[in-house]
Design an enzyme around this catalytic site. Structure first.
Site, PDB file in Angstrom:
ATOM      1  N   GLU A  59       0.831  -1.206   0.000  1.00 37.06           N
ATOM      2  CA  GLU A  59       0.000   0.000   0.000  1.00 37.06           C
ATOM      3  C   GLU A  59       0.867   1.258   0.000  1.00 37.06           C
ATOM      4  O   GLU A  59       0.564   2.229  -0.688  1.00 37.06           O
ATOM      5  CB  GLU A  59      -0.931  -0.002   1.220  1.00 37.06           C
ATOM      6  CG  GLU A  59      -1.944   1.131   1.157  1.00 37.06           C
ATOM      7  CD  GLU A  59      -2.868   1.138   2.368  1.00 37.06           C
ATOM      8  OE1 GLU A  59      -3.528   2.161   2.562  1.00 37.06           O
ATOM      9  OE2 GLU A  59      -2.915   0.144   3.112  1.00 37.06           O
ATOM     10  N   HIS A  95       8.567   8.994 -18.846  1.00 32.48           N
ATOM     11  CA  HIS A  95       8.044   7.814 -18.165  1.00 32.48           C
ATOM     12  C   HIS A  95       7.975   6.632 -19.128  1.00 32.48           C
ATOM     13  O   HIS A  95       7.926   6.811 -20.335  1.00 32.48           O
ATOM     14  CB  HIS A  95       6.663   8.122 -17.587  1.00 32.48           C
ATOM     15  CG  HIS A  95       6.717   9.083 -16.437  1.00 32.48           C
ATOM     16  ND1 HIS A  95       5.644   9.342 -15.632  1.00 32.48           N
ATOM     17  CD2 HIS A  95       7.739   9.852 -15.956  1.00 32.48           C
ATOM     18  CE1 HIS A  95       5.987  10.222 -14.698  1.00 32.48           C
ATOM     19  NE2 HIS A  95       7.247  10.543 -14.890  1.00 32.48           N
ATOM     20  N   GLU A  97       5.626   4.646 -19.846  1.00 32.46           N
ATOM     21  CA  GLU A  97       4.423   4.623 -20.693  1.00 32.46           C
ATOM     22  C   GLU A  97       4.635   5.466 -21.950  1.00 32.46           C
ATOM     23  O   GLU A  97       4.283   5.067 -23.061  1.00 32.46           O
ATOM     24  CB  GLU A  97       3.204   5.160 -19.920  1.00 32.46           C
ATOM     25  CG  GLU A  97       2.801   4.315 -18.721  1.00 32.46           C
ATOM     26  CD  GLU A  97       3.439   4.753 -17.407  1.00 32.46           C
ATOM     27  OE1 GLU A  97       2.868   4.482 -16.350  1.00 32.46           O
ATOM     28  OE2 GLU A  97       4.529   5.372 -17.433  1.00 32.46           O
ATOM     29  N   CYS A 125       0.614   7.972 -14.196  1.00 28.27           N
ATOM     30  CA  CYS A 125       0.358   9.295 -13.622  1.00 28.27           C
ATOM     31  C   CYS A 125      -0.661  10.016 -14.520  1.00 28.27           C
ATOM     32  O   CYS A 125      -1.026   9.501 -15.586  1.00 28.27           O
ATOM     33  CB  CYS A 125       1.655  10.095 -13.528  1.00 28.27           C
ATOM     34  SG  CYS A 125       2.349  10.534 -15.145  1.00 28.27           S
ATOM     35  N   CYS A 128       0.621  10.681 -18.166  1.00 29.22           N
ATOM     36  CA  CYS A 128       0.697   9.453 -18.963  1.00 29.22           C
ATOM     37  C   CYS A 128      -0.706   8.947 -19.303  1.00 29.22           C
ATOM     38  O   CYS A 128      -0.936   8.439 -20.398  1.00 29.22           O
ATOM     39  CB  CYS A 128       1.498   8.376 -18.238  1.00 29.22           C
ATOM     40  SG  CYS A 128       3.273   8.727 -18.206  1.00 29.22           S
TER      41      CYS A 128
END
Length: 221
Positions: A59, A95, A97, A125, A128
């Site tokens: 988490e 990034h 992606e 994010c 992206c």
């Protein structure tokens, strides 16, 4: 405090080979240091210690400031072609992606249908996510399924809106189940040379964390 401390990666955990390693490991370390900062790294298989640390579906992801993206592209053109590999980034620059759309997809047959599956350490994010929506709108032959280990900053309203936008654009978003982590382990993680492939060992809270994120994603979407 205690739990947070445990999340801090040791250098070995974060995927940098240990200084004491000889042979291949040492060569690899030198090679990595020669890379300019924040360069996108590509390859077919990622080191096991990268996978164990970066893909873990915890988490609180302190220390996990990279995105690891494993991809499978099935191209239905004149001939069916399947390509696979992985990209990694540092969040400070381009990034993974973005790198996929800039470098991997253009290398595939133009005008063909592409069924793409990503296995990503954390969800995209906001920027992206917008790029993904744009790519899906422009390229009608692109089908994208994203399997994510963790949800990135999911409490943020703009992040929730970005995830919904991806769904509306036709992107299938899924949380990785234990079987998906095993698939990545078998297909995208380096096995030590001379050893038989080690079987995937699930971490203690893998199923609970999957259920936690699956519920969160269902609430958002």
């Amino acid at each position: 405090k205690m739990a947070e401390k445990q999340e801090e990666p040791s250098t070995a955990q974060n995927g940098e080979p240990d200084n004491t390693e000889e042979g291949e490991g040492k060569k690899k370390k030198v090679k990595r240091e020669d890379l300019p900062p924040f360069e996108i790294v590509t390859g077919e298989r990622l080191p096991a210690n990268f996978f164990k640390f970066q893909f873990r579906n915890v988490e609180y992801s302190s220390g996990r400031n990279k995105t690891f993206l494993c991809y499978v592209v099935e191209t239905q053109g004149k001939e069916a072609v399947t390509s696979r590999g992985y990209l990694e980034d540092e969040h400070a620059a381009a990034h993974a992606e973005m790198a996929f759309f800039n470098t991997i997809l253009p290398a595939c047959q133009a005008g063909a249908r592409h069924d793409v599956t990503w296995y990503v350490s954390s969800s995209p994010c906001v920027t992206c996510a917008e790029r993904i929506c744009e790519a899906l709108r422009k390229n009608k032959g692109l089908r994208l399924t994203i399997m994510v280990g963790r949800l990135f900053m999911w409490e943020e309203p703009e992040m929730q809106a970005a995830l919904r936008g991806m769904k509306e654009a036709g992107c299938k978003l899924r949380i990785m189940k234990p079987q998906d982590f095993e698939y990545v382990w078998k297909n995208f993680v380096e096995q030590e040379e001379g050893e038989e492939a080690k079987s995937f060992v699930p971490w203690e809270d893998i199923q609970e964390n999957f259920q936690y994120y699956e519920e969160k994603l269902a609430e958002i979407l």
